[in-house]
Design an enzyme around this catalytic site. Sequence first.
Site, short mmCIF file in Angstrom:
data_model
loop_
_atom_site.label_atom_id
_atom_site.label_comp_id
_atom_site.label_asym_id
_atom_site.label_seq_id
_atom_site.Cartn_x
_atom_site.Cartn_y
_atom_site.Cartn_z
N ASP A 11 0.86 -1.19 0.00
CA ASP A 11 0.00 0.00 0.00
C ASP A 11 0.89 1.24 0.00
OD1 ASP A 11 -2.03 1.81 0.20
OD2 ASP A 11 -2.87 1.01 2.06
N ASP A 105 -3.36 2.28 -5.76
CA ASP A 105 -2.17 2.36 -4.92
C ASP A 105 -1.98 1.17 -3.98
OD1 ASP A 105 -4.32 2.90 -3.30
OD2 ASP A 105 -3.40 4.59 -2.26
N GLU A 106 -2.73 0.08 -4.16
CA GLU A 106 -2.51 -1.08 -3.30
C GLU A 106 -2.83 -2.37 -4.04
OE1 GLU A 106 -5.12 -1.77 0.07
OE2 GLU A 106 -6.60 -0.37 -0.76
#
Length: 439
Positions: A11, A105-106
């Site tokens: 993350d 983003d993860e």
Amino acid sequence: MRTRATVLHADADSFFAAVEQRDKPSLRGRPVLVGGTGPRGVVSTASYEARRAGARSAMSMSRARRLSPAAAVLFPRFEAYSAYSRVIMAELGTLSELVEPLSIDEAFVDLEAGPFADDPAGAATEVRARIRERTGLAVSIGIGRTKLVAKLASDAGKPDGLLVVEPADEDGFLLPLPVRAVPGIGPATAAALERLDVRTVADLRRQPLDILTMTVGESSGVNLFRLARGIDPRPVAPSGERKSVGAERTFAQDIFGTDLIAAAVDRVTDEALRRLTAHGGGARTVVAKVRFADFTTLTRSVTLPQPSAEPAELRAAAHQAARAAGISDSVRLLGVSFHNLSAHAQLTLPWDSEETVPVAVDEPADGPAMLGLLTEQNARPGLDIEHESLGRGWVVHVRGRQATVRFESVDTPPARSQVLDLDADPLLLVPPLPRTLDG
């Protein structure tokens, strides 16, 4: 379930704000808020400097600005974030062929499907270093036997941390956690559990299954019963095709009246159609989302006989879905999204070359600005600009024909603000620099 900790969750820390600080040297170490910049804007991401003052994502921008008055407030630049995301996902892909992106983003990574199952911590350390070298961004990583533990471990490791939870240590890690830390437990479920005096995962584990199902429902109760015991058999599954595309807009002031609402539906549909075109193919189901002044939210859908890429047909379906919501009150937010996407869609060729003229809405759209000459109307704080002789920089603000900008980029020293007369010194809105990914 697997017997060793080989599920990795990565993350990127405070992703949107971190990208802005990376691309704008004068903002490094300063509080940054990314999100809607209008009076009803919402924070998408707050930098850790802003979080220390109490600002956080999903908070109204007005409240976040009061809590962190020194923060730079920036409009999102999704093109830049997508470019950084591609690099992060590519690096995670070197660990295993099984990478499941959860968002921009993860992602989860199944290390059992790659060469690093015997040394998860070493693999995580190396990939974090490579991501930082290529992007300048920090990525927190958690590793566990299940998706649940890996996700909670990466949360616990933030910011810029790495935490491996071995199977033998799971209870020691899980049981003291607040119950709200468990993914899927929101305010309503937490309030229901609070009435049972359930505040930690240990409290949750002590609850019998029948009590949980009576309190939060059959499906949720069974799920919580399992998660409290660390039981999470979900595999890491690389995502397939995108399930939907769309756009929505929160208005600076509530809108009312058939004509104004219809015009607003057109504007939101225009943006959704642009995203559908970028995705490719067509859609069979069109969904309209309407939020009224009292925050009541309704969604209505229209399903076509077959997938279509024809703008007129999709636009008509969007209007039909919006009307089905029974709009009879002031509207705060409108959204249009396309579902049941298909690469093979019907496209009707026009019989003539006449173009429809889009209906204008008085309120400025809270969406991406078009490229071209910078004006007060299309200016948003944080967008990239370029001057013929001064080079590239970004918008601080524009008032009338006076533009305050900073001429800096990822590989320059921090710059001070300059005020330019747009008549004497015109500025171009430009896309983000792709070379920001060179590290």
